[in-house]
Design a protein around this motif. Structure first.
Motif, PDB file in Angstrom:
ATOM      1  N   PRO A  40       0.837  -1.214   0.000  1.00 36.13           N
ATOM      2  CA  PRO A  40       0.000   0.000   0.000  1.00 36.13           C
ATOM      3  C   PRO A  40       0.870   1.261   0.000  1.00 36.13           C
ATOM      4  O   PRO A  40       1.097   1.890   1.046  1.00 36.13           O
ATOM      5  N   LEU A  93      -6.371   0.709  -0.291  1.00 37.14           N
ATOM      6  CA  LEU A  93      -6.641   1.224   1.053  1.00 37.14           C
ATOM      7  C   LEU A  93      -8.054   1.827   1.076  1.00 37.14           C
ATOM      8  O   LEU A  93      -8.257   3.013   0.794  1.00 37.14           O
ATOM      9  N   PHE A 143     -11.785  -0.046   6.271  1.00 38.56           N
ATOM     10  CA  PHE A 143     -10.763  -0.015   7.319  1.00 38.56           C
ATOM     11  C   PHE A 143     -11.421   0.285   8.673  1.00 38.56           C
ATOM     12  O   PHE A 143     -11.135  -0.377   9.678  1.00 38.56           O
ATOM     13  N   LEU A 148      -4.509  -6.026   5.055  1.00 36.88           N
ATOM     14  CA  LEU A 148      -5.046  -5.191   3.987  1.00 36.88           C
ATOM     15  C   LEU A 148      -5.841  -5.987   2.970  1.00 36.88           C
ATOM     16  O   LEU A 148      -6.678  -5.431   2.256  1.00 36.88           O
ATOM     17  N   LEU A 190      -9.594  -5.655   3.108  1.00 35.98           N
ATOM     18  CA  LEU A 190     -10.253  -4.400   2.780  1.00 35.98           C
ATOM     19  C   LEU A 190     -11.009  -4.459   1.467  1.00 35.98           C
ATOM     20  O   LEU A 190     -11.771  -3.537   1.136  1.00 35.98           O
ATOM     21  N   GLY A 204      -9.287   2.551  -3.382  1.00 35.59           N
ATOM     22  CA  GLY A 204      -8.124   3.029  -2.667  1.00 35.59           C
ATOM     23  C   GLY A 204      -8.411   4.323  -1.940  1.00 35.59           C
ATOM     24  O   GLY A 204      -9.544   4.808  -1.872  1.00 35.59           O
TER      25      GLY A 204
END
Length: 624
Positions: free
Chosen positions: A469, A511, A516, A528, A531, A536
Motif C-alpha cells: 500500500p 486502502l 478499514f 489489507l 479491505l 483506494g
C-alpha cells in the motif's frame, strides 16, 4: 643404301656426343662438392654474420655440409658478443645454425648465403635509458645501412641533397631466418626483473634493404601463447628511430591487437594509425600484462577501434568506438602518463544505451550482487588510475531504474571515485544523482545521493519491485545515504542517511478507508487483503521523511492528507528484517485557517498499530 648408312652414322655420332657432354656435365656437378671446403664456408659464414651485425661472432669448429636437396652448412655453438664489451655475456647464443649457400660461389671460394635456421637460439636484449641497447653498434653493414637510410630521410624531409657516403650496402638486409624453439630475454631497467618470450617458432624475412621486412612468429609470454605478425616497408628507417610504415597483429587468449599506420622507436617514440583491440576479459588481460591496476571484479569483454596518436607519455584516441560489457559508445579519449601521478584517462563518450552498473565495474571493483558484498575490499585502484569522463546516453539503466537523455560524468582522482548524473529524465520527471567512493574522509566511504523531481512515483516503485500500500502520483524524492566503510562492499545495515518523499495528488491503491474503519470496530487484527478491492484512498498530498541507521528507518514525518481525512504514521521500520513497528492515526483533516471541521462531518479519530512484515502488514486497532 650407302646414304642411309651414312645418315644413321651421323645421328649416332650426334647422340654419343650429347651423351658424352651430359656425362661430363654430370661429372662436374658430382665433383663440385669435392671442391667445396667446409672450412671456407664456415669462415665466410662467420665473417658475413659479424660484418652484418657489427659484433664478434664465434661458430663451432665442426661444420657439417649437406648438398641435397639444397647445399647447406650446419654449425654448433653459435655465439655473438657485444662489440662494446667483448668479455660480456653473449647477446645471442644458439645450439646450432643451418645456412643455405650457393654451390658455385662456394667452389670459387666466396660462398653466398640466402636462408638461415637458428636452432634453440637465446637472444639477450638490454635497453638503456638513452634508447640504445647491447645490440647497438657503430660498425657493420646493418649500421651503415641504417645511417645511410636516416641521412637520406633527413635530406628528403629538409629538401637538401643527401651526403655522398649515404649509400646502403646490399648486405644490410637480414635475409630469411627461421627460428626454432627460441627465447628472448630483455631488461628495460637495470634493477627490474627480466622479461622472457619463450618457445619462439617462426620466420623473419628481409631479403633486400629496400624490401618489406616481415615477421611471423608464435611464442609463449607469461604462460599464454601468442601469435605475432608484423611488417614494415622501411625497416632501415624503423631501426634508425625514424618514422616508418608499420603493420602489426598480436593474437592471444587474453588480448587481440592490430595496428596499421606509422611508428618510430626510441626515446621519442611516436605512433599514428588505426588501432583495433579486443579482449574477452579485461581482468585477465590486465593480470597478464601485469599492469599495476586492479580491474573491476566482474568486468568482461572490451572491444575498441580508434585512430591513435601516441607519444611516450600521452596518447589520443580519435574516432573511438568502444564496447564495454555490451555498452557501445563513440567519442574521444586522451591517456596521459606521469611519473608523479597515476595514468589519467579523460574524454567524452556517447552511448545509445548504457548499463551504468556494468560500466562502473570497468573502473571500480564493485560487487556484482548483494551476496558478493564483504566488509572489506581492495581500494588500491583509487590511487592506480585517474579518470575524467563525460558521458551521454539516449537510454540508460541503473539496476532496474530506467533513464533517458542521460548526461553524466565519471571521475577517479585523489583517492575518490565519483559518478555524477548531471541530468536525466525518467518516469516523466528529472533525475540528478551521485555515487561517491572514498577510502577516508567525513563520509567514511561510499555515499549515494539522489534527487528526483516531478516523477511518476508509482512507476518508480514498480521498477524497483516495491509492492504494498504505497502512494502513487507525481512527486519528488531526495535520498542521501552513506556507509562507514571505505568500499563498495557494504551491507544494508551499514547505511546511514535520510529519505524524503513528497507526492502530489494521488491515491494509495487497496486502502479502502470505510472498510478499514468497519474492520477496526469488529476485529482485533486484520490485514489489507480484507479491505477488498475498492478505489483506494485518494489524497491531496503525501509526505514521508525518515532517517536510516543500523538497518532501521525512523519515520520523522509520514502523512497522507485526503480531502476530508488524513493518516499520520510514526515509528520504526526495521527494513533489514522486513518487519514493521508503526503507530498510526486516521483522523479528520484539519480545516483551513485552523477552523474546526463541522460536527459529524467525519468520524472520530482512529488509532491503530501496524505490525507484521512488508508487503503484508497486519493492522491492530487501539481501543480506548
Amino acid at each position: 643404301m650407302n646414304f642411309i648408312i651414312a645418315q644413321w652414322s651421323l645421328r649416332r655420332a650426334a647422340i654419343i656426343g650429347v651423351v658424352a657432354v651430359l656425362a661430363v656435365v654430370l661429372a662436374i656437378f658430382a665433383s663440385l662438392p669435392l671442391a667445396v671446403s667446409s672450412g671456407v664456408v664456415r669462415d665466410r659464414l662467420e665473417r658475413d654474420i659479424g660484418a652484418w651485425a657489427g659484433h664478434p661472432v664465434e661458430l663451432g669448429n665442426a661444420p657439417s655440409l649437406d648438398f641435397w636437396p639444397t647445399p647447406t652448412i650446419t654449425l654448433d655453438n653459435v655465439e655473438i658478443r657485444p662489440s662494446s664489451f667483448a668479455g660480456g655475456d653473449p647477446i645471442l647464443r644458439a645450439d646450432s645454425i643451418v645456412a643455405n649457400f650457393n654451390l658455385f660461389s662456394a667452389v670459387l671460394g666466396a660462398p653466398s648465403f640466402s636462408q638461415f635456421k637458428l636452432i634453440r637460439p637465446s637472444f639477450n636484449v638490454e635497453v638503456y635509458p638513452d634508447s640504445t641497447s647491447n645490440w647497438s653498434s657503430s660498425s657493420g653493414d646493418l649500421a651503415q645501412g641504417i645511417a645511410a637510410a636516416v641521412a637520406r630521410d633527413v635530406s628528403a624531409q629538409s629538401g637538401t641533397t643527401p651526403p655522398v657516403p649515404a649509400s646502403i650496402p646490399d648486405s644490410a638486409a637480414l635475409g630469411t631466418v627461421t627460428i626454432e624453439d627460441g627465447t628472448v630475454t630483455w631488461i628495460r631497467d637495470p634493477g627490474a626483473p627480466a622479461e622472457k618470450l619463450t618457445a619462439i617458432n617462426g620466420t623473419l624475412a628481409w631479403t633486400a634493404p629496400t624490401a618489406v621486412a616481415r615477421a611471423n612468429l608464435v611464442a609463449i609470454f607469461r604462460g599464454e601463447q601468442l601469435t605475432l605478425a608484423g611488417s614494415t616497408s622501411a625497416p632501415l628507417l624503423l631501426l634508425g628511430k625514424r618514422l616508418a610504415p608499420v603493420e602489426l597483429k598480436i593474437a592471444s587468449a587474453p588480448l587481440n591487437l592490430s595496428f596499421a599506420g606509422s611508428a618510430s622507436l626510441g626515446a621519442s617514440m611516436f605512433v599514428s594509425g588505426a588501432l583495433e583491440l579486443k579482449s574477452p576479459s579485461v581482468r585477465r588481460a590486465l593480470e597478464w600484462s601485469r599492469a599495476d591496476i586492479k580491474p573491476g571484479e566482474a568486468l568482461g569483454a572490451l572491444e575498441l577501434t580508434a585512430k591513435i596518436t601516441a607519444e611516450p607519455l600521452k596518447a589520443k584516441l580519435d574516432d573511438l568506438i568502444v564496447l564495454i560489457d555490451r555498452n557501445r559508445g563513440i567519442g574521444v579519449l586522451d591517456v596521459t602518463l606521469s611519473e608523479e601521478a597515476p595514468p589519467l584517462v579523460a574524454g567524452t563518450l556517447a552511448f545509445n544505451s548504457l548499463d551504468i552498473g556494468s560500466f562502473l565495474q570497468a573502473f571500480t571493483p564493485l560487487p556484482a550482487s548483494g551476496k558478493d558484498i564483504a566488509s572489506t575490499i581492495d581500494t588500491r585502484f583509487l590511487h592506480q588510475i585517474g579518470l575524467d569522463l563525460r558521458l551521454s546516453a539516449q537510454s540508460a539503466s541503473l539496476g532496474p531504474v530506467l533513464l533517458s537523455n542521460l548526461a553524466a560524468a565519471a571521475r577517479v582522482e585523489q583517492g575518490r571515485a565519483n559518478f555524477d548524473v548531471g541530468d536525466a529524465t525518467a518516469y516523466g520527471g528529472s533525475f540528478l544523482g551521485r555515487i561517491a567512493l572514498s577510502e577516508k574522509g567525513i563520509d567514511g566511504g561510499v555515499k549515494v545521493q539522489l534527487s528526483a523531481r516531478r516523477i511518476n512515483v508509482g512507476g518508480l516503485f514498480d521498477a524497483i519491485g516495491l509492492t504494498g500500500p504505497l502512494p502513487r502520483g507525481r512527486g519528488s524524492l531526495d535520498m542521501e545515504v552513506t556507509s562507514p566503510y571505505p568500499t563498495w562492499a557494504t551491507a544494508l545495515t551499514d547505511l546511514t542517511g535520510k529519505v524524503d518523499l513528497a507526492v502530489e495528488k494521488g491515491v494509495v491503491p487497496g486502502l479502502n478507508i470505510q472498510k478499514f474503519r468497519e474492520l477496526a470496530r469488529t476485529e482485533r487484527f486484520f490485514d489489507l487483503g480484507q479491505l477488498g478491492e475498492g478505489d483506494g484512498f485518494p489524497f491531496q498530498s503525501a509526505r514521508f521523511e525518515a532517517t536510516i541507521a543500523a538497518g532501521e528507518a525512523d519515520l520523522k514525518t509520514a502523512e497522507l492528507i485526503g480531502e476530508r481525512q488524513m493518516i499520520s504514521l510514526s515509528g520504526v521500520i526495521p527494513y533489514s528484517r522486513s518487519s514493521l513497528a508503526i503507530a498510526g492515526v486516521l483522523a479528520a483533516r484539519p480545516a483551513a485557517n485552523g477552523a474546526a471541521p463541522a460536527a459529524g462531518s467525519v468520524p472520530e479519530p482512529l488509532k491503530f498499530f501496524v505490525g507484521g512484515s512488508w508487503p503484508q502488514p497486519v493492522i491492530s486497532p487501539v481501543t480506548p
